[in-house]
Design an enzyme around this catalytic site. Structure first.
Site, PDB file in Angstrom:
ATOM      1  CB  CYS A 157      -0.953   0.009   1.192  1.00 26.14           C
ATOM      2  SG  CYS A 157      -2.161  -1.311   1.090  1.00 26.14           S
ATOM      3  CG  HIS A 203      -3.190   3.697   2.024  1.00 24.86           C
ATOM      4  ND1 HIS A 203      -3.589   3.336   0.755  1.00 24.86           N
ATOM      5  CD2 HIS A 203      -3.261   2.569   2.777  1.00 24.86           C
ATOM      6  CE1 HIS A 203      -3.884   2.043   0.749  1.00 24.86           C
ATOM      7  NE2 HIS A 203      -3.702   1.554   1.966  1.00 24.86           N
ATOM      8  CG  ASN A 254      -6.467  -0.763   0.978  1.00 25.11           C
ATOM      9  OD1 ASN A 254      -5.759  -0.294   0.085  1.00 25.11           O
ATOM     10  ND2 ASN A 254      -5.978  -1.253   2.099  1.00 25.11           N
TER      11      ASN A 254
HETATM   12  N1  ACO Z   1     -18.529  -8.460   8.496  1.00 22.83           N
HETATM   13  C1  ACO Z   1     -18.992  -8.695   9.735  1.00 22.83           C
HETATM   14  N2  ACO Z   1     -18.199  -8.958  10.788  1.00 22.83           N
HETATM   15  C2  ACO Z   1     -16.875  -8.987  10.555  1.00 22.83           C
HETATM   16  C3  ACO Z   1     -16.328  -8.769   9.282  1.00 22.83           C
HETATM   17  C4  ACO Z   1     -17.216  -8.492   8.228  1.00 22.83           C
HETATM   18  N3  ACO Z   1     -16.795  -8.261   6.956  1.00 22.83           N
HETATM   19  N4  ACO Z   1     -14.976  -8.845   9.352  1.00 22.83           N
HETATM   20  C5  ACO Z   1     -14.683  -9.119  10.637  1.00 22.83           C
HETATM   21  N5  ACO Z   1     -15.816  -9.200  11.365  1.00 22.83           N
HETATM   22  C6  ACO Z   1     -15.970  -9.483  12.778  1.00 22.83           C
HETATM   23  C7  ACO Z   1     -14.770 -10.174  13.362  1.00 22.83           C
HETATM   24  O1  ACO Z   1     -14.815 -11.558  13.112  1.00 22.83           O
HETATM   25  C8  ACO Z   1     -14.889  -9.827  14.824  1.00 22.83           C
HETATM   26  O2  ACO Z   1     -15.825 -10.690  15.407  1.00 22.83           O
HETATM   27  P1  ACO Z   1     -15.551 -11.275  16.888  1.00 22.83           P
HETATM   28  O3  ACO Z   1     -15.510 -10.071  17.771  1.00 22.83           O
HETATM   29  O4  ACO Z   1     -16.730 -12.162  17.086  1.00 22.83           O
HETATM   30  O5  ACO Z   1     -14.232 -12.000  16.783  1.00 22.83           O
HETATM   31  C9  ACO Z   1     -15.490  -8.415  14.808  1.00 22.83           C
HETATM   32  O6  ACO Z   1     -16.052  -8.247  13.494  1.00 22.83           O
HETATM   33  C10 ACO Z   1     -14.465  -7.325  15.054  1.00 22.83           C
HETATM   34  O7  ACO Z   1     -13.307  -7.593  14.275  1.00 22.83           O
HETATM   35  P2  ACO Z   1     -12.026  -6.651  14.335  1.00 22.83           P
HETATM   36  O8  ACO Z   1     -10.993  -7.215  13.414  1.00 22.83           O
HETATM   37  O9  ACO Z   1     -11.646  -6.390  15.736  1.00 22.83           O
HETATM   38  O10 ACO Z   1     -12.628  -5.304  13.719  1.00 22.83           O
HETATM   39  P3  ACO Z   1     -11.946  -3.908  13.564  1.00 22.83           P
HETATM   40  O11 ACO Z   1     -12.768  -2.882  14.176  1.00 22.83           O
HETATM   41  O12 ACO Z   1     -10.471  -3.929  13.902  1.00 22.83           O
HETATM   42  O13 ACO Z   1     -12.045  -3.679  11.970  1.00 22.83           O
HETATM   43  C11 ACO Z   1     -10.632  -3.834  10.046  1.00 22.83           C
HETATM   44  C12 ACO Z   1     -11.421  -4.584  11.085  1.00 22.83           C
HETATM   45  C13 ACO Z   1     -11.599  -3.023   9.206  1.00 22.83           C
HETATM   46  C14 ACO Z   1      -9.894  -4.827   9.150  1.00 22.83           C
HETATM   47  C15 ACO Z   1      -9.615  -2.884  10.705  1.00 22.83           C
HETATM   48  O14 ACO Z   1      -8.905  -3.582  11.700  1.00 22.83           O
HETATM   49  C16 ACO Z   1      -8.618  -2.272   9.746  1.00 22.83           C
HETATM   50  O15 ACO Z   1      -8.953  -1.411   8.956  1.00 22.83           O
HETATM   51  N6  ACO Z   1      -7.338  -2.635   9.867  1.00 22.83           N
HETATM   52  C17 ACO Z   1      -6.254  -2.025   9.107  1.00 22.83           C
HETATM   53  C18 ACO Z   1      -6.266  -2.369   7.654  1.00 22.83           C
HETATM   54  C19 ACO Z   1      -5.142  -1.588   6.986  1.00 22.83           C
HETATM   55  O16 ACO Z   1      -4.988  -0.404   7.188  1.00 22.83           O
HETATM   56  N7  ACO Z   1      -4.295  -2.242   6.229  1.00 22.83           N
HETATM   57  C20 ACO Z   1      -3.102  -1.568   5.743  1.00 22.83           C
HETATM   58  C21 ACO Z   1      -3.063  -1.396   4.350  1.00 22.83           C
HETATM   59  S1  ACO Z   1      -3.456  -2.838   3.458  1.00 22.83           S
HETATM   60  C22 ACO Z   1      -2.089  -3.313   2.524  1.00 22.83           C
HETATM   61  O17 ACO Z   1      -0.970  -2.906   2.712  1.00 22.83           O
HETATM   62  C23 ACO Z   1      -2.337  -4.386   1.498  1.00 22.83           C
END
Ligand code: ACO
Length: 323
Positions: free
Chosen positions: A113, A250, A280
């Protein structure tokens, strides 16, 4: 001193749009969860006839048109991508061929990214070193091809697209009033490899592999890394967040964008957000956002624009540009 000045930008997204509701039934998710947790409402997904090379070519042609230039004017193409058409040759060379260019040179660069920030920095060094006068810098991705479409924690987050800009050597005075790239700052730390990676590759599995991410872990590091590298870039140039006209981050997650802007003291109205439309798009996300803000008249000549990205590796970087 020589500065790398942006002459024009261009963007291309695949024809097909996938809304959050389109995932319901594919995986256990909802529009409400995706919108609240990420800010994403839709993303573009490449059809069979659309590839990283075709999207990159289209974005490059638009950037050239916006610059009033043709491929004959370009010395170098730097393509940031983690989803090349083939393991080799470089997709940049394929784009060079598609543009009808048989002169100069072209290569791919991979920093996930953060790829566009790495490509911009590399192009700037070629220009300031005198090896190139005009460079096409492209970020192009088809992440849909490396997603596990049964994994709800990743497949809803990404989209496909390409953005490009043309950099041109111009003489500046060496002050922050100069037009062009004023400063760049890059970082990486391989200790975080397992938090965001693709579980295949030519030298390990012999397969392309699928994207794997511990989203919560990435989130925990993102804001600190982004603010660290942005403050380094601002400090190098001797400016503060108050001097900025636009912040083009980003586009991974609206919550990360908001938290970073808040920590940096950047007003909400200066932040360019396209994650709702594009999801993304990895290395394409910053140039896609730039192209949107230039097209709608927000970013104008003379504006001070800060770009940043953070992603797999981890890699992270920032660039300060006088438009
Ligand atoms: N729909 C419904 N529920 C979901 C989904 C979905 N699509 N995905 C995950 N959940 C659930 C999880 O299983 C979890 O359930 P649990 O509590 O029963 O275990 C709950 O939702 C919360 O999951 P978290 O992972 O804690 O959610 P979070 O608030 O952290 O959001 C996310 C997840 C959106 C992925 C976030 O962590 C994020 O944006 N992370 C950074 C991503 C990023 O910036 N990447 C860098 C660039 S990418 C690259 O370089 C290729």
């Amino acid at each position: 001193m020589i500065r790398s000045v942006v002459r024009g930008v261009g963007a291309e997204t695949p024809r097909r749009i996938m809304n959050n509701d389109d995932f319901v039934g594919l995986v256990d998710t909802s529009d409400e969860w995706i919108t609240q947790r990420t800010g994403i409402r839709q993303r573009h997904i490449a059809s069979d006839d659309e590839t990283t090379a075709s999207l990159g070519e289209a974005a490059a042609r638009k950037a050239l048109a916006a610059s009033g230039l043709t491929p004959a004017d370009i010395d170098l193409i730097v393509l940031a991508t983690s989803t090349p058409n083939n393991t080799f040759p470089a997709t940049a060379v394929e784009i060079q061929q598609r543009l009808g260019m048989h002169h100069g040179f072209a290569f791919d660069l991979q920093a996930v990214c953060s790829g566009f920030l790495y490509a911009l920095t590399t192009a700037d060094l070629y220009i300031r070193g005198g090896s190139a006068k005009r460079v096409l810098v492209i970020g192009a991705e088809t992440f849909s091809r490396i997603l596990d479409w049964t994994d709800r924690t990743t497949c809803v987050l990404f989209g496909d697209g390409a953005g490009a800009l043309v950099l041109e050597a111009q003489v500046g005075e060496g002050s922050v009033a100069d037009q062009g790239i004023l400063t760049t700052s890059l970082r990486s730390d391989g200790a975080h490899k397992e938090k965001l990676y693709v579980d295949g590759g030519p030298s390990t599995s012999g397969t392309v592999g699928k994207l794997r991410m511990e989203g919560r872990e990435v989130f925990k590091h993102a804001v600190g890394m982004i603010t660290d590298v942005v403050e380094a870039a601002l400090g190098d140039a001797g400016v503060t967040a108050d001097d900025l006209d636009w912040f083009v981050p980003h586009q991974a997650n609206k919550r990360i964008i908001d938290a970073s802007a808040r920590k940096l003291g950047i007003a909400e109205e200066k932040v360019v957000v396209t994650v709702d439309r594009h999801g993304n798009t990895s290395a394409a996300s910053v140039p896609l956002a730039l192209a949107a803000a230039v097209a709608d008249g927000r970013i104008k000549r003379g504006d001070l624009v800060l770009l940043e990205a953070m992603g797999g590796g981890f890699t992270w970087g920032a660039a300060l540009v006088r438009w």
